[in-house]
Design a protein around this motif. Structure first.
Motif, mmCIF file in Angstrom:
data_model
loop_
_atom_site.group_PDB
_atom_site.id
_atom_site.type_symbol
_atom_site.label_atom_id
_atom_site.label_comp_id
_atom_site.label_asym_id
_atom_site.label_seq_id
_atom_site.Cartn_x
_atom_site.Cartn_y
_atom_site.Cartn_z
ATOM 1 N N GLY A 22 34.280 43.059 35.971
ATOM 2 C CA GLY A 22 35.163 42.099 35.316
ATOM 3 C C GLY A 22 36.384 42.664 34.614
ATOM 4 O O GLY A 22 37.084 41.948 33.914
ATOM 5 N N THR A 37 41.648 43.528 41.463
ATOM 6 C CA THR A 37 43.040 43.120 41.289
ATOM 7 C C THR A 37 43.923 44.356 41.231
ATOM 8 O O THR A 37 44.987 44.427 41.851
ATOM 9 C CB THR A 37 43.184 42.344 39.953
ATOM 10 N N PRO A 46 31.518 47.811 40.968
ATOM 11 C CA PRO A 46 31.537 48.126 39.542
ATOM 12 C C PRO A 46 30.262 48.846 39.121
ATOM 13 O O PRO A 46 29.208 48.626 39.719
ATOM 14 C CB PRO A 46 31.638 46.757 38.859
HETATM 15 N N1 LIG Z 1 45.956 41.509 34.169
HETATM 16 C C1 LIG Z 1 45.429 40.356 34.514
HETATM 17 N N2 LIG Z 1 45.986 39.178 34.137
HETATM 18 C C2 LIG Z 1 45.444 37.986 34.481
HETATM 19 N N3 LIG Z 1 44.331 37.848 35.231
HETATM 20 C C3 LIG Z 1 43.737 38.987 35.647
HETATM 21 C C4 LIG Z 1 44.235 40.287 35.345
HETATM 22 N N4 LIG Z 1 43.430 41.212 35.923
HETATM 23 C C5 LIG Z 1 42.473 40.525 36.562
HETATM 24 N N5 LIG Z 1 42.633 39.189 36.399
HETATM 25 C C6 LIG Z 1 41.787 38.123 36.922
HETATM 26 O O1 LIG Z 1 40.469 38.349 36.425
HETATM 27 C C7 LIG Z 1 39.496 38.016 37.408
HETATM 28 C C8 LIG Z 1 38.589 39.227 37.668
HETATM 29 O O2 LIG Z 1 39.349 40.244 38.291
HETATM 30 P P1 LIG Z 1 38.753 41.191 39.426
HETATM 31 O O3 LIG Z 1 37.966 40.388 40.401
HETATM 32 O O4 LIG Z 1 39.848 42.035 39.900
HETATM 33 O O5 LIG Z 1 37.779 42.048 38.527
HETATM 34 P P2 LIG Z 1 36.748 43.186 38.975
HETATM 35 O O6 LIG Z 1 36.699 44.166 37.872
HETATM 36 O O7 LIG Z 1 37.111 43.669 40.330
HETATM 37 O O8 LIG Z 1 35.470 42.328 39.013
HETATM 38 P P3 LIG Z 1 34.069 42.690 39.700
HETATM 39 O O9 LIG Z 1 33.188 42.968 38.545
HETATM 40 O O10 LIG Z 1 33.716 41.423 40.444
HETATM 41 O O11 LIG Z 1 34.308 43.842 40.601
HETATM 42 C C9 LIG Z 1 40.267 37.557 38.634
HETATM 43 O O12 LIG Z 1 40.352 36.155 38.610
HETATM 44 C C10 LIG Z 1 41.665 38.150 38.442
HETATM 45 O O13 LIG Z 1 42.687 37.376 39.052
#
Ligand SMILES: Nc1ncnc2c1ncn2[C@@H]1O[C@H](COP(=O)(O)OP(=O)(O)OP(=O)(O)O)[C@@H](O)[C@H]1O
Length: 356
Positions: free
Chosen positions: A117, A122, A228
């Motif tokens: 998270g 992203t 993760p």
């Molecule tokens: N800097 C940011 N500003 C706004 N929204 C963001 C930002 N970074 C990530 N998000 C949003 O937060 C949510 C989680 O992001 P993401 O899926 O990339 O996280 P992750 O760390 O890869 O999660 P996971 O634990 O599922 O691997 C997504 O909806 C993404 O669009």
């Protein structure tokens, strides 16, 4: 002179054609030292007969250059990569099919986070787009890939606006492409409704196939989005892929330091260098341009300091990023001149400088 010194010296020897050393690849099976004689046993899986010859010579020369070593005895066991019917790689050995298949990839970097998270996917997607833009502006050509190893919740296809299934060519899967970036993800191979109850060995098998049975071709850089966390599955994964380095994504909370440290320890274990720490969701930009640090401040910088690596910079919390993820057009593409794109571009430049 002792076995620790010999092990340290062996870490300076790179596997031919790769930037990783033979110790982190797990090739060294035994080291001994007695009466001025250094004895090393190695096990190598390769179909190329030049590799064991070169490595034996490299080990002998390196050890003979050490004070106190008068003679060496280097034993090399060579086996050829096995491929079971159907073409799937059978072993997680880093010198096996994954290495062979990724030969045309110049740099492989992992994007990791200690916990879920934090916006790792992203970050990985936008970083890949930033590499593409950077390399294209430098040389008029860019060959970039992204490999989504987050097989429990693969979000890269959605973020990259891709849903078509990859084509099969012989025994290889052909990566799908969008925004000039080649991509492979478990999300392209399973229906959204399919429950993905993978266990450790299954995760490994999938990753090996992603590395060995995907026609990546020649790439300047491949960004690997790791699942993760820092458990066994992640550790075996970083052992399997010939990684050049890793970027750790974290959030501004100070508690993030201890979480990110676990990630760093995992890379240390396999001698994969850290390329830096990136802080995501750093601040919210108010209407008046004021930066609001709603998650606290300093987590990324503290983490980088604690891990003795560079702080790559901050990515703001910006609706443009979330919308980009949901719409399948990364912010790096939809707002190429915006603040967010500039932050990613700077980070891509820093990472690329370290790789070179
Ligand atoms: N800097 C940011 N500003 C706004 N929204 C963001 C930002 N970074 C990530 N998000 C949003 O937060 C949510 C989680 O992001 P993401 O899926 O990339 O996280 P992750 O760390 O890869 O999660 P996971 O634990 O599922 O691997 C997504 O909806 C993404 O669009």
């Amino acid at each position: 002179m002792n076995t620790d010194t010999i092990n340290e010296a062996l870490k300076s020897i790179k596997y031919p054609g790769f930037s990783r050393d033979i110790v982190s690849f797990g090739l060294i099976k035994g080291v001994d030292f007695a009466d001025g004689v250094a004895t090393v046993s190695m096990a190598i899986t390769t179909a190329d007969p030049r590799v064991p010859t070169q490595l034996k010579a490299d080990v002998e020369n390196t050890l003979l250059a050490l004070d106190g070593v008068d003679n060496t005895e280097v034993r090399v066991t060579v086996s050829t990569p096995k491929t079971p019917p159907g073409g799937s790689p059978s072993s997680g050995n880093v010198t096996g099919p994954a290495q062979q298949a990724m030969k045309g990839v110049k740099h492989i970097i992992a994007v990791a986070s200690g916990k879920g998270g934090v916006g790792k996917s992203t970050f990985a997607v936008n970083l890949a787009c930033a590499f593409e833009k950077l390399l294209r502006s430098e040389s008029g050509d860019a060959r970039v890939g992204i490999m989504d190893c987050d097989i429990y919740g693969p979000s890269v296809p959605m973020m990259m606006g891709v849903s078509s299934r990859p084509e099969v060519n012989g025994e290889s899967l052909v990566p799908v492409e969008n925004f000039g970036i080649k991509m492979m993800s478990m999300g392209l191979l399973i229906d959204e409704s399919t429950p993905v109850v993978w266990r450790g060995p299954m995760v490994m098998k999938t990753i090996q196939q992603f590395a060995a049975n995907v026609a990546w071709g020649d790439l300047d850089v491949l960004v690997v989005d790791l699942p993760p966390g820092t458990g066994d599955a992640q550790l075996s994964l970083v052992q399997t892929l010939p990684l050049d380095g890793a970027v750790i994504v974290t959030t501004p909370q100070l508690v993030a330091v201890s979480v990110a440290r676990r990630g760093a320890t995992m890379f240390e274990k396999v001698n994969v260098p850290l390329l830096g720490v990136a802080e995501n969701m750093s601040y919210l930009l108010g209407k008046d341009g004021e930066q609001q640090y709603i998650f606290g401040q300093g987590g990324g910088e503290h983490t980088a300091e604690a891990l003795e690596t560079s702080f790559l910079g901050q990515i703001p919390l910006d609706p443009v990023i979330r919308e980009g993820g949901d719409r399948g057009i990364p912010a790096m593409i939809s707002y190429p001149e915006g603040n967010v794109a500039q932050s990613f571009t700077k980070m891509a430049e820093s990472v690329m400088a370290k790789l070179k």
